[in-house]
Scaffold this motif. Structure first.
Motif, PDB file in Angstrom:
ATOM      1  N   PHE A   1      29.469  21.664  67.728  1.00 30.98           N
ATOM      2  CA  PHE A   1      29.753  23.027  66.744  1.00 30.98           C
ATOM      3  C   PHE A   1      29.004  22.795  65.373  1.00 30.98           C
ATOM      4  N   GLY A   2      29.161  21.586  64.758  1.00 34.46           N
ATOM      5  CA  GLY A   2      28.730  21.401  63.451  1.00 34.46           C
ATOM      6  C   GLY A   2      27.146  21.428  63.477  1.00 34.46           C
ATOM      7  N   LEU A   3      26.407  20.825  64.303  1.00 28.78           N
ATOM      8  CA  LEU A   3      24.885  20.764  64.496  1.00 28.78           C
ATOM      9  C   LEU A   3      24.464  22.200  64.563  1.00 28.78           C
ATOM     10  N   GLY A   4      25.010  23.036  65.537  1.00 29.20           N
ATOM     11  CA  GLY A   4      24.528  24.286  65.694  1.00 29.20           C
ATOM     12  C   GLY A   4      24.799  25.179  64.247  1.00 29.20           C
ATOM     13  N   TYR A   5      26.069  25.073  63.552  1.00 25.64           N
ATOM     14  CA  TYR A   5      26.359  25.806  62.530  1.00 25.64           C
ATOM     15  C   TYR A   5      25.188  25.623  61.321  1.00 25.64           C
ATOM     16  N   ILE A   6      24.955  24.070  61.403  1.00 19.66           N
ATOM     17  CA  ILE A   6      23.851  23.725  60.334  1.00 19.66           C
ATOM     18  C   ILE A   6      22.559  24.448  60.264  1.00 19.66           C
ATOM     19  N   ILE A   7      22.087  24.321  61.675  1.00 22.54           N
ATOM     20  CA  ILE A   7      20.605  24.926  62.143  1.00 22.54           C
ATOM     21  C   ILE A   7      20.700  26.448  61.850  1.00 22.54           C
ATOM     22  N   LEU A   8      21.864  27.096  62.147  1.00 25.76           N
ATOM     23  CA  LEU A   8      22.076  28.399  61.692  1.00 25.76           C
ATOM     24  C   LEU A   8      21.927  28.566  60.244  1.00 25.76           C
ATOM     25  N   CYS A   9      22.694  27.785  59.698  1.00 23.05           N
ATOM     26  CA  CYS A   9      22.709  27.956  57.921  1.00 23.05           C
ATOM     27  C   CYS A   9      21.490  28.079  57.313  1.00 23.05           C
ATOM     28  N   ILE A  10      20.725  26.948  58.111  1.00 23.24           N
ATOM     29  CA  ILE A  10      19.033  26.505  57.392  1.00 23.24           C
ATOM     30  C   ILE A  10      18.244  27.921  57.876  1.00 23.24           C
ATOM     31  N   SER A  11      18.376  28.511  58.964  1.00 22.28           N
ATOM     32  CA  SER A  11      17.471  29.471  59.624  1.00 22.28           C
ATOM     33  C   SER A  11      17.800  31.013  58.660  1.00 22.28           C
ATOM     34  N   ILE A  12      19.121  31.163  58.045  1.00 22.21           N
ATOM     35  CA  ILE A  12      19.328  32.045  57.236  1.00 22.21           C
ATOM     36  C   ILE A  12      18.995  31.912  55.782  1.00 22.21           C
ATOM     37  N   LEU A  13      19.269  30.697  55.305  1.00 25.18           N
ATOM     38  CA  LEU A  13      19.255  30.365  53.881  1.00 25.18           C
ATOM     39  C   LEU A  13      17.738  30.156  53.430  1.00 25.18           C
ATOM     40  N   TYR A  14      16.864  29.512  54.259  1.00 22.37           N
ATOM     41  CA  TYR A  14      15.505  29.244  53.973  1.00 22.37           C
ATOM     42  C   TYR A  14      14.974  30.668  53.691  1.00 22.37           C
ATOM     43  N   PRO A  15      14.855  31.637  54.520  1.00 25.11           N
ATOM     44  CA  PRO A  15      14.254  32.817  54.382  1.00 25.11           C
ATOM     45  C   PRO A  15      14.673  33.585  52.938  1.00 25.11           C
ATOM     46  N   MET A  16      15.829  33.594  52.545  1.00 27.93           N
ATOM     47  CA  MET A  16      16.450  33.860  51.408  1.00 27.93           C
ATOM     48  C   MET A  16      15.892  33.234  50.022  1.00 27.93           C
ATOM     49  N   ARG A  17      15.272  32.130  50.302  1.00 31.49           N
ATOM     50  CA  ARG A  17      14.716  31.546  49.377  1.00 31.49           C
ATOM     51  C   ARG A  17      13.154  31.151  49.327  1.00 31.49           C
ATOM     52  N   ALA A  18      12.745  31.755  50.114  1.00 34.11           N
ATOM     53  CA  ALA A  18      11.137  31.994  50.327  1.00 34.11           C
ATOM     54  C   ALA A  18      10.700  33.222  49.731  1.00 34.11           C
ATOM     55  N   VAL A  19       9.640  32.936  48.823  1.00 39.06           N
ATOM     56  CA  VAL A  19       9.209  34.075  47.976  1.00 39.06           C
ATOM     57  C   VAL A  19       8.193  34.694  48.641  1.00 39.06           C
ATOM     58  N   LYS A  20       8.606  36.125  48.844  1.00 41.67           N
ATOM     59  CA  LYS A  20       7.486  37.121  49.518  1.00 41.67           C
ATOM     60  C   LYS A  20       6.634  37.616  48.312  1.00 41.67           C
ATOM     61  N   LYS A  21       6.972  38.205  47.367  1.00 38.38           N
ATOM     62  CA  LYS A  21       6.059  38.593  46.293  1.00 38.38           C
ATOM     63  C   LYS A  21       6.934  38.166  44.953  1.00 38.38           C
ATOM     64  N   LEU A  22       6.020  37.917  44.078  1.00 38.06           N
ATOM     65  CA  LEU A  22       6.286  37.517  42.684  1.00 38.06           C
ATOM     66  C   LEU A  22       5.602  38.749  41.659  1.00 38.06           C
ATOM     67  N   TRP A  23       6.175  39.479  40.777  1.00 41.14           N
ATOM     68  CA  TRP A  23       5.876  40.321  39.876  1.00 41.14           C
ATOM     69  C   TRP A  23       5.947  39.914  38.560  1.00 41.14           C
ATOM     70  N   LEU A  24       5.003  40.123  37.668  1.00 41.51           N
ATOM     71  CA  LEU A  24       5.297  39.979  36.296  1.00 41.51           C
ATOM     72  C   LEU A  24       5.447  41.448  35.685  1.00 41.51           C
ATOM     73  N   LEU A  25       6.672  41.749  35.071  1.00 33.56           N
ATOM     74  CA  LEU A  25       6.819  43.237  34.573  1.00 33.56           C
ATOM     75  C   LEU A  25       6.470  43.414  33.341  1.00 33.56           C
ATOM     76  N   LYS A  26       6.320  44.717  33.100  1.00 37.39           N
ATOM     77  CA  LYS A  26       5.452  45.056  31.993  1.00 37.39           C
ATOM     78  C   LYS A  26       6.298  44.538  30.595  1.00 37.39           C
ATOM     79  N   GLY A  27       5.412  44.190  29.852  1.00 39.50           N
ATOM     80  CA  GLY A  27       5.912  43.282  28.491  1.00 39.50           C
ATOM     81  C   GLY A  27       5.772  42.033  28.769  1.00 39.50           C
ATOM     82  N   GLY A  28       5.712  41.403  29.948  1.00 42.49           N
ATOM     83  CA  GLY A  28       5.539  40.020  30.202  1.00 42.49           C
ATOM     84  C   GLY A  28       6.857  39.234  29.916  1.00 42.49           C
TER      85      GLY A  28
END
Length: 242
Positions: A142-169
Motif C-alpha cells: 500500500f505504501g509503495l503504491g501511494y508514493i508512486i501516486l503522489c509523485i505522479s500527481i505532485l511532479y506535474p504540479m511543479r513542472a513549469v509549462k509557461k513563465l511570463w514576465l508581467l508588465k513593469g518587470g
C-alpha cells in the motif's frame, strides 16, 4: 593712390558690418517671438545631440531593460502528452500495489508446522509466521503504491509549462501542469523567486524556489527560452527567499 583706395574700402566694410549688427539687434529686441523660436531650436539641437551620443554609447552585457511594457513570454514547454501518461501510470501503479497488498492480507495463511524447518524455503517460513510478515507485506505494498501516486500527481504540479514576465518587470506568472485540469497559474513578485542554477550551468532542469511554496518548481531545459536575457537578469537570479 592705392593706399587711399584701400582705406575707403575698409571704411565701407566696417560701416556695413555695424549697420547689419544694429539691424539684427533691433530685430532681436523688437520681436520676442523670434527670440523664443531661436532659443527653442538651439535647445532641440542640444537634446538631439545628447540623445544621439547616449544611444551610441555601448551597453554592458548586464544592462538589460527589465521594465517591459507588456507581458512577455520568457519560457515555455510543450509536454502535455508525457504528463498525461504519467498520471495514468501513477493511477495504474497504485491500483496494482493496492490489490497486491489486499491479496497478501487476505490470502497469507498459517503453513503446517513441518514447513517451518530451517532447511525450508524462505517464502514458506514467511507464510508460516503470519502475524509477523503478513501485515508488513500488506503495508509495504500500500505504501509503495501511494508514493508512486503522489509523485505522479505532485511532479506535474511543479513542472513549469509557461513563465511570463508581467508588465513593469516586478512580477512573474508561472503556469504549471495539474493533476485534474490542463494547467494552474501562480503570480508572484520577482523578489520572491530564486533559481539555484543559472541557465547555462544547469544540466537538465533548473530548480526554481518560490517563497511560501513547498518543493521546487522545475524548468526543463528541453523547453524554449523565448527571451534568454530577461530570464537571466530578471527571473533566473539567485535570491534569498527563506
Amino acid at each position: 593712390m592705392s593706399l587711399f583706395v584701400y582705406l575707403n574700402m575698409f571704411r565701407w566694410s566696417s560701416s556695413r558690418h555695424s549697420a547689419l549688427s544694429s539691424i539684427s539687434s533691433k530685430l532681436w529686441t523688437s520681436s520676442p517671438g523670434i527670440t523664443r523660436s531661436v532659443l527653442h531650436l538651439k535647445h532641440c539641437k542640444s537634446l538631439q545631440l545628447r540623445s544621439s551620443s547616449s544611444s551610441l554609447k555601448p551597453r554592458l552585457p548586464f544592462e538589460i531593460d527589465t521594465n517591459v511594457q507588456n507581458d512577455v513570454l520568457v519560457y515555455s514547454l510543450k509536454s502535455d502528452r508525457f504528463f498525461k501518461m504519467l498520471k495514468y501510470f501513477g493511477c495504474i501503479q497504485f491500483a496494482f500495489w493496492a490489490y497486491l497488498g489486499l491479496f497478501s492480507f487476505q490470502n497469507l495463511r498459517d503453513a503446517p508446522e513441518d514447513t517451518t524447518a530451517i532447511n525450508s524455503s524462505w517464502w514458506r517460513r514467511i507464510a508460516a509466521k503470519e502475524s509477523k510478515y503478513k501485515n508488513g507485506i500488506s503495508v509495504l505494498c500500500f505504501g509503495l503504491g501511494y508514493i508512486i501516486l503522489c509523485i505522479s500527481i505532485l511532479y506535474p504540479m511543479r513542472a513549469v509549462k509557461k513563465l511570463w514576465l508581467l508588465k513593469g518587470g516586478t512580477a512573474v506568472r508561472v503556469d504549471t501542469y495539474s493533476a485534474f485540469k490542463r494547467s494552474q497559474t501562480l503570480t508572484v513578485p520577482t523578489r520572491n523567486v530564486s533559481c539555484l542554477q543559472s541557465r547555462k550551468d544547469a544540466a537538465a532542469q533548473i530548480a526554481m524556489k518560490i517563497r511560501g511554496k513547498w518543493f521546487f518548481f522545475l524548468l526543463d531545459k528541453r523547453g524554449v527560452f523565448h527571451n534568454a536575457d530577461l530570464f537571466d537578469y530578471a527571473v533566473g537570479l539567485s535570491r534569498n527567499v527563506k
